[in-house]
Every structure is written in C-alpha cells, then in structure tokens.
Design an enzyme around this catalytic site. Structure first.
Site, short mmCIF file in Angstrom:
data_model
loop_
_atom_site.label_atom_id
_atom_site.label_comp_id
_atom_site.label_asym_id
_atom_site.label_seq_id
_atom_site.Cartn_x
_atom_site.Cartn_y
_atom_site.Cartn_z
N HIS A 50 0.82 -1.21 0.00
CA HIS A 50 0.00 0.00 0.00
C HIS A 50 0.85 1.26 0.00
O HIS A 50 0.51 2.26 -0.63
CB HIS A 50 -0.92 -0.01 1.22
CG HIS A 50 -1.91 1.11 1.24
ND1 HIS A 50 -3.04 1.11 0.45
CD2 HIS A 50 -1.95 2.27 1.94
CE1 HIS A 50 -3.73 2.21 0.66
NE2 HIS A 50 -3.09 2.93 1.56
N HIS A 96 -10.34 2.71 -0.11
CA HIS A 96 -10.50 2.32 1.29
C HIS A 96 -11.34 1.05 1.32
O HIS A 96 -12.33 0.94 2.03
CB HIS A 96 -11.14 3.45 2.11
CG HIS A 96 -10.37 3.76 3.36
ND1 HIS A 96 -10.97 3.96 4.58
CD2 HIS A 96 -9.04 3.86 3.57
CE1 HIS A 96 -10.04 4.21 5.49
NE2 HIS A 96 -8.86 4.15 4.90
N GLN A 316 -7.30 9.45 12.82
CA GLN A 316 -7.64 10.40 11.76
C GLN A 316 -7.49 11.85 12.21
O GLN A 316 -7.24 12.15 13.37
CB GLN A 316 -9.07 10.14 11.30
CG GLN A 316 -9.27 8.77 10.70
CD GLN A 316 -8.57 8.58 9.38
OE1 GLN A 316 -9.00 9.11 8.35
NE2 GLN A 316 -7.47 7.86 9.37
#
Length: 751
Positions: A50, A96, A316
């Site tokens: 990723h 995602h 986040q």
C-alpha cells in the site's frame, strides 16, 4: 537502544507484520544490527504494498505524467493542474476497500476524510468529492449492510465537513461479494502561487503535530488490511479500522489553509496510511534531511501506548507541519483560534536519519530515505489467464433473443430496472450536492460541472470503469474506462485535462492477476497518450480477494476536464419537442460483457466492445466543437444498456418522449442493446440541424439523424413503443426496493 529484540525473535515478528524473509534481511543490512520493535513496525508499513508500490512501481512508469495543464504530477499528496487565470485544481483518488469491507460506515467515512486531507495538504480548498463503489448483489443481507453503511458513511462525513459529493458510480456483481470497493476522489481549488509541498527542510526547524489525539485505532491498517487477502474472519480485523471525526477535519481545513496563506509553514503533510511514520519519513526524504521525534510529547487518547503504536497509528484528522522557531508562536495561535491542538514533537536535523525517542531513550534510528524510498521493487511473474479463451469465444447471439416489439419493449424495461442501470437517486439524495453553491450540474447526468468562482470557467468531472469489460479483456477494458470518463466529461462540455486513477486488483503475487494488472496499465497508458491526457495522481489497491478468488480487474478513472465558458455546459435531458435527435458514432454487433447479456441471460462472457481511441477522440472533439458553437441542446453517452437505454434516460430526465429509427442493419437486440463505444445521443434545434451535421461531415466523424423529440412515448420504429410512465416505473424504484429487501435478483432476470 530500548525496545530491542533478540536476533531469534526479530525475524518472527517481521513475518507476522507482513515482511518477507528477504526484506527482513535487507533491513538488517541497512541498520547493521537487529532491528527494534518500533523499527520493524515502521519498515513493515512503509515497505507494504500500500505504501511502497513494490509490485506495481515498474508498470506504473508506462503512464504519461506531463502535459500543458500539469503543475504537479505523481509523487505528492495530490496532482495539480492549471485551469487558467492563475487558478489551479488539485485532485486525487484513493481506495479504502478493506476497512469498508469490515466496518462500512467508518471505512467509507475515513476514506473520504483521508482523500480530502490529501487535497488541502497541497494548499487547495476542497470543493467536491466523487466516489466509485462496487458490491455483490443486493439480494444478500450482508451486501445490503455493506452498501447502506458505505453510502451513509460517505454522506455522513462529506455532509458534516461541508464538501459537496457531486458524482460517482456504483456496480453490483457477485465478483465483489467478499471484497467491496470504496474508491474516494476529492477535488480542491487554489491559486497557483499557493501550491504547497510535503517537504521537511531547515535543520533546527520544528515538527508540529496538529489536530486530533493519537490512539490505537487503525494501527497497522495499511499493511494488515490493504496488503493482505481476506478470509471468513474479516470481522476480527475491526480494530484495524480508523474512526473519523468530520467536525475536527473541518477545523483542520480552515486552520491549515490559514497557516499556508500566512506563509507560516515550511512544509505540510497528511497523516494517512502508516500514520506518523509515512508522513514524517516522506517529508524528510523529499527534503533530504533527518528528523528527531519524541513520542512522549504526542497527545495520546489512550493510556500505556507504546512507541511503535504512536508511530504507526492511523488515527484520523491529524496533520504534520514543519515550522521555523520564529513562526512557532504565530502558527500555534492560528491552531488555538480554530480550537485545535498543536504540539512540537520533534526537530529537523541535517543527519538524514529518522530517530524516534521515548523521552531520553532511543527506540528507532534509521536512514530516513530507506523508509520512504528504499523498499524492494519486484518483477512479478505474468501469465495470461486460462479463462480468457473460453469467455472470449462465447457468441452472445447463440442465445435465444427477443424479436417482436412486445418482447423488445419488455426487455428494455428489464435492462432499465437492472441494478447497474437503474436510478442512483437513492444514493445521491443522501449527499449534500450544493454546499458552497458552485455545483452547476448535479448528480444523475454524465458528469458533474463545478464553477471556478470569480471566473467564467468551470470543471467537469467523472469517474468510470466497467469491471466486466476488464475481466473479459483487461487491455481493452482499461481503455474503455478512460474513454467513458472522457466521453462523459465531453458530454458536459469539458475538454479532458488530466486523470487520477484507482487500480483495484487481486494479489500481485499470482501471475494471472498480475498479467491483468499489467495489461490494464498498458491499455490505460495507451489511451491517455492517444488523447494527450496525463495521469497526475492515483492509487494501487492489491489483494482485493476473498475465498481464494480475485475481484474483477477494476482500474477506475477519475477525469477532470476544463470548460472555458461555464455557460456552455451541457446536460443529458431532452429539452424541446421538435428537436432533432442525432446519433454520433456507429453501432456494431457488440453484446459481449453487456448489461443485456447479464440481465436477461445471467451471462458474463464474450468479447467486450472494440476500442478505437483515435476515432473516439475525433468524436469527442467534434461534439465539443458543436457545443462551443452553440449547436447542441443535449448530449448523453451510450454505455451500459446501449442506445435504447441512453434514449430512455434522456426521455425520463426531460419528461419528453421521442420517435427514432435505427437503420443500422443489425439484429434488433444488437441494434438496441449493443454497447459499442464512441456513441453519443445528441439533440439540436431543427433550425441548427444542417449546421450541426455539416460540422460532423467536415470533421469526418460517423453520425446519423435518427428522429425527433416529442410526445409521451419512446418509439424506436419496428422495435420498441413504450410510454414514459412505463420507462420511469422500471428505472426509478429498483435500488430502493433492493435495499429494503423487497426484490431479489431472480425477479430482475425474470422480468
């Protein structure tokens, strides 16, 4: 150093974290010793697929990345193009998928939040979002749960943050049942002079962490989710899914843009996949500097967090800034004004080493470049999949097919009602489409159109990919994905400027899967070069598999086009009775991979439509010339369902029928439902018909005048005669009925 591992335990932990034995050996060589726990976590994430693109990097070099509009190509948080008058647009698409397959609401929501951070990191104010979604069939309760949750997450985050969701696409197919796809795209607007890079520089400058506290949510998300195949225990991975707070992100947007406008920052980066490790190491590598980070200074939301947890947490709504000591007080004052935490957690050094401390104890010390730029690069084996010969040899016309007008009309209604064609209003009505008041063309058409405030200009945006085509021929399918995005943008009046992509595939370690990936990249690259449209950003998502089977190859394209005059924007709906209907392009006998074949016969086979990129571009250029000359009243591309569905959609949208004749010499089922590329349904005023057709003749593009707008029925001579009421009744309610469990896939196939 603290956090040490024994030479016996370290290789075991490396394997558990997803590192290959040879990769672990390379880390030992780089460090000259056994790595610590924190170092292994950091390398495992940065060297995951990723983050490092270790299997895809060589193939991606095929993409063209420069062009007349490009200000920033691949390599930063987002690509940036110039749109005139000193204005620039930043955009990017990312996946995602795996988090959303576990926890759909938060997975989709944090996908939106993450891609929006990529945009304002560049110095751009986010102005629009799009999405590209794939699920299994909605006759299964789990697929309904995933679909509803993902749509709610996209809407919940985007609506709260005040960024309109203006477009997207969704497909339903059993191939995505175990691994849904959630691709999020964001677009931002800035002045060219405000373009910002995520670069650390200046020894002695300070590293400032801005935004939310750091917890254990999302730890290892980039490697344990995005770089692994799923199994039946996917639910057990729920703790690896991040949790988002859109209200905090809204404050981050305003604070960061104010900090950049005031020139208070040296550099700014987003903490996304791999968290602090990724952002800090990439900023250091780009700036050819080192960093010294003290995790004990990081505001924690949980007790007892270990150094590696701080470094790889994917909590986040956090940003990493580099600020000079002289500007620290002013920068922190801006953060305080917006109610945000801002904490100095380290310094920039001239050592080019990434050092992590916990107070006075060093827990990691490595060359910064080796994290961000020194991951191994592989040449995966490639083998053409054995299934291709069988599926491509299938002849769709060997099946029983409708012939009479009654049968053909009923078939049109069935295709209109299919989940991959029916109205998407149930989805986009959950999204705020008009916040900021710049959305000129709303969802439901070919492409969204967004004004560039203070100018006459606008941008048109679309995201597209038909995974069935890519399954049947990945090279052609990827070209079609690009061409359809470009066609949709052209139908809105936009001239394609650049694309972003999200390349969704199975495991690159399986030769047949990697062949489809390589062929898709080659096909998309060739299409981009033919159109002179570069790839300026994107994402690769591998390991999209479950129960041993890969998803369909799904190379999604997000395309941005420029309108020099927003008043020339075009929409798809029929406008006035008496308008002339023209079909740009010619129809061929191409039912392979079609929605007709899937809906009526339950078959995914055949050869996908042929793709002539030179002819396709010529058609787009002819259409744009006609729109700019004021000769066109509506334009709508022919895609899933063929020309019959395109005509029906124009009629439903405009509340006006049409009477047309398709004189193409094909069998009726092919004439109506073939998905030949490059075709566009265009209407014009009767007084402009001669000028329009003269323009098409002068540009040597194929076209036919097929009829006129009017009445309350869609009449396709000798084949279909259906009322608008029947068309709308088939097309409008399907999705909502499926979500509510009122309808099964078998009902759709049986009509």
């Amino acid at each position: 150093m603290r956090d040490d591992l024994t030479a016996e335990l370290a290789p075991q932990l490396a394997v558990e974290l997803g590192l290959k034995p040879a990769e672990y050996d390379k880390i030992v060589v780089i460090l000259g010793r056994t790595p610590t726990v924190t170092e292994l976590y950091m390398y495992s994430l940065m060297w995951s697929e990723h983050c490092s693109y270790k299997h895809s990097k060589k193939a991606l070099r095929m993409f063209p990345t420069t062009g007349p509009y490009v200000l920033q190509g691949p390599g930063e948080n987002a690509g940036v193009i110039s749109v005139g008058d000193g204005w620039a647009v930043a955009f990017k698409m990312e996946s995602h998928n795996h988090p959303s397959a576990i926890e759909p609401y938060q997975g989709a929501a944090t996908g939106v939040g993450g891609i929006i951070r990529d945009i304002f990191t560049m110095g751009a104010r986010p102005i629009a979002s799009l999405n590209s979604l794939r699920f299994g069939t909605l006759d299964k309760a789990r697929q309904r749960y995933l679909f509803e949750g993902a749509v709610a997450g996209i809407g919940g985050y985007g609506n709260c943050i005040g960024v309109p969701t203006v477009g997207g696409e969704v497909y339903f197919d059993a191939a995505y049942e175990g691994n849904c796809l959630i691709n999020a795209m964001s677009i931002g607007l800035m002045r060219e002079e405000n373009l910002t890079s995520a670069v650390a520089s200046g020894a002695g400058n300070l590293v400032l962490l801005i935004g939310s506290t750091t917890g254990r949510d999302g730890i290892g998300g980039a490697s344990t989710l995005a770089s692994q195949e799923f199994d039946e225990r996917a639910e057990d991975k729920r703790p690896s899914v991040q949790v988002g707070d859109p209200f905090e992100e809204k404050l981050l947007i305003e604070a960061c843009l104010e900090l950049l406008e005031a020139k208070l920052l040296v550099g700014l980066g987003d903490l996304g996949a791999a968290g602090l490790t990724s952002s800090a190491s990439e900023m250091a590598s780009r700036g050819e500097v080192g960093l010294d980070i003290d995790v004990s200074k990081i505001p924690a939301r949980e007790d007892g967090m270990k150094p590696f947890e701080f470094m790889v947490s994917e909590s986040q709504e956090r940003m990493l800034a580099v600020v000079t000591p002289q500007n620290l007080a002013a920068a922190q004052a801006v953060c305080e004004k917006w109610g945000l935490r801002s904490t100095v957690i380290g310094t920039v050094t001239d050592t080019r080493r990434f050092v992590v401390r916990e107070g006075d104890e060093i827990v990691a010390d490595m060359p910064a470049d080796t994290l961000a730029s020194d991951a191994p690069v592989y040449d995966p084996e490639m083998t053409r999949p054995a299934y291709l010969d069988a599926v491509q040899s299938f002849d769709p016309l060997s099946l029983a097919r409708p012939e009479t007008p009654a049968e053909l009309g009923a078939t049109l209604l069935r295709v209109l009602a299919s989940p991959n064609v029916c109205s998407r209003a149930w989805i986009y009505r959950q999204y705020d489409q008009q916040v900021l008041l710049n959305t000129l063309v709303l969802p439901g058409g070919d492409a969204a159109v967004i004004r560039i405030a203070g100018t006459r200009r606008a941008i048109a945006v679309s995201s597209d990919c038909n995974g069935r085509y890519c399954y049947l021929d990945p090279y052609v399918g990827a070209q079609i994905a690009f061409a359809e995005a470009a066609r949709n943008v052209a139908c809105a009046g936009g001239r394609p400027a650049a694309i972003t992509d999200c390349l969704n595939f199975g495991s690159p370690e399986k030769p047949e899967v990697f062949w489809t990936f390589h062929e898709s990249v080659r096909g998309m690259s060739d299409a981009c070069r033919a159109f002179e449209v570069p790839v300026i950003s994107g994402n690769v998502s591998f390991y999209n598999e479950s129960f041993g089977s890969p998803i369909y190859p799904t190379p999604t394209v997000g395309l941005v086009g420029v309108l020099q005059d927003a008043s020339k924007r075009m929409t798809m709906h029929f406008k006035n009775a008496g308008d002339v209907v023209v079909l740009l392009g010619e129809t061929a006998d191409e039912l392979g991979g079609s929605e007709y074949l899937s809906t009526v016969h339950g078959v995914i086979a055949g050869v996908p439509p042929a793709m002539d990129v030179v002819e396709e571009r010529a058609i787009h250029e002819a259409l744009l010339a006609a729109i700019e000359a004021g000769l066109v009243r509506s334009a709508h591309d022919c895609s899933e369902g063929g020309v019959a569905v395109a005509l029906a959609e124009c009629a439903i949208a405009g509340g006006l029928g049409a009477t047309v004749a398709l004189d193409d010499g094909l069998a009726p089922v092919s004439s109506l439902f073939s998905e030949t590329q490059g075709r566009i349904v265009v209407t014009c005023a009767e007084a402009d018909a001669e000028a329009l057709t003269d323009l098409f003749v002068a540009r040597s593009v194929a076209f036919s005048v097929i009829g006129e707008v009017g009445g309350d029925r869609l009449v396709i001579e000798d084949m279909v005669d259906v009322s608008l009421q029947e068309l709308e009744a088939a097309w409008k309610p399907t999705l909502e009925r499926l979500v509510q469990g009122e309808m099964q896939s078998e009902e759709l196939r049986e009509g």
